[in-house]
Scaffold this motif. Structure first.
Motif, PDB file in Angstrom:
ATOM      1  N   ALA A 130       0.835  -1.201   0.000  1.00 46.80           N
ATOM      2  CA  ALA A 130       0.000   0.000   0.000  1.00 46.80           C
ATOM      3  C   ALA A 130       0.872   1.255   0.000  1.00 46.80           C
ATOM      4  O   ALA A 130       0.545   2.241  -0.658  1.00 46.80           O
ATOM      5  CB  ALA A 130      -0.942  -0.013   1.199  1.00 46.80           C
ATOM      6  N   CYS A 181      -6.368   3.389  -1.409  1.00 43.23           N
ATOM      7  CA  CYS A 181      -5.032   3.249  -0.813  1.00 43.23           C
ATOM      8  C   CYS A 181      -5.071   3.670   0.654  1.00 43.23           C
ATOM      9  O   CYS A 181      -4.576   2.962   1.533  1.00 43.23           O
ATOM     10  CB  CYS A 181      -4.036   4.083  -1.598  1.00 43.23           C
ATOM     11  SG  CYS A 181      -2.327   3.788  -1.156  1.00 43.23           S
ATOM     12  N   VAL A 200      -6.902   1.087   2.729  1.00 45.68           N
ATOM     13  CA  VAL A 200      -6.090  -0.105   3.014  1.00 45.68           C
ATOM     14  C   VAL A 200      -5.075   0.200   4.109  1.00 45.68           C
ATOM     15  O   VAL A 200      -4.898  -0.582   5.046  1.00 45.68           O
ATOM     16  CB  VAL A 200      -5.406  -0.630   1.726  1.00 45.68           C
ATOM     17  CG1 VAL A 200      -4.364  -1.691   2.058  1.00 45.68           C
ATOM     18  CG2 VAL A 200      -6.454  -1.184   0.767  1.00 45.68           C
ATOM     19  N   ILE A 201      -4.434   1.340   4.033  1.00 49.16           N
ATOM     20  CA  ILE A 201      -3.428   1.711   5.036  1.00 49.16           C
ATOM     21  C   ILE A 201      -4.058   1.842   6.426  1.00 49.16           C
ATOM     22  O   ILE A 201      -3.446   1.471   7.423  1.00 49.16           O
ATOM     23  CB  ILE A 201      -2.703   3.010   4.612  1.00 49.16           C
ATOM     24  CG1 ILE A 201      -1.790   2.711   3.417  1.00 49.16           C
ATOM     25  CG2 ILE A 201      -1.903   3.602   5.768  1.00 49.16           C
ATOM     26  CD1 ILE A 201      -1.180   3.938   2.764  1.00 49.16           C
ATOM     27  N   PRO A 255      -6.500  -5.373   0.802  1.00 51.79           N
ATOM     28  CA  PRO A 255      -5.528  -5.054  -0.242  1.00 51.79           C
ATOM     29  C   PRO A 255      -5.989  -5.387  -1.662  1.00 51.79           C
ATOM     30  O   PRO A 255      -5.620  -4.681  -2.604  1.00 51.79           O
ATOM     31  CB  PRO A 255      -4.305  -5.877   0.155  1.00 51.79           C
ATOM     32  CG  PRO A 255      -4.413  -5.989   1.640  1.00 51.79           C
ATOM     33  CD  PRO A 255      -5.888  -6.123   1.906  1.00 51.79           C
ATOM     34  N   LEU A 258      -7.475  -2.491  -3.419  1.00 48.18           N
ATOM     35  CA  LEU A 258      -6.477  -1.524  -3.890  1.00 48.18           C
ATOM     36  C   LEU A 258      -5.879  -1.992  -5.209  1.00 48.18           C
ATOM     37  O   LEU A 258      -5.716  -1.199  -6.139  1.00 48.18           O
ATOM     38  CB  LEU A 258      -5.379  -1.327  -2.843  1.00 48.18           C
ATOM     39  CG  LEU A 258      -4.209  -0.447  -3.260  1.00 48.18           C
ATOM     40  CD1 LEU A 258      -4.677   0.935  -3.689  1.00 48.18           C
ATOM     41  CD2 LEU A 258      -3.202  -0.356  -2.122  1.00 48.18           C
TER      42      LEU A 258
END
Length: 87
Positions: free
Chosen positions: A28, A54, A57-58, A64, A67
């Motif tokens: 990511a 993104c 996900v972080i 993931p 993403l």
């Protein structure tokens, strides 16, 4: 909120037509760097979706794989070749 930029995605090789440069995205964090530093357009709908995904996900709000799919769509929108690798 705990941030985790190391969350892994199945690798994507991005080939930038204008420069001939290549980037491999595996995390990511790498996705964020490519989107913010190397992306040739910054006003496409898929680009914005990829940036948002993104961040999700972080922060742990998305998986993931979402993403990965967002980057592939954003690459198509921007004319970037996205070579997907299944590892």
């Amino acid at each position: 909120m705990e941030l985790d930029g190391s969350r892994r995605i199945e690798p994507i090789i991005l080939v930038f037509a204008e420069t001939g440069g290549r980037k491999i995205v595996r995390t990511a964090r790498q996705a964020a760097e490519v989107l913010m530093q190397d992306w040739p357009i910054d006003d496409g709908e898929e680009f914005f979706t990829a940036v948002k995904t993104c961040l999700d996900v972080i922060t742990g709000d998305a998986e993931p794989d979402r993403l990965r799919q967002a980057i592939i769509r954003a690459a198509a929108e921007a004319g970037i070749a996205a070579i997907t690798v299944i590892g």
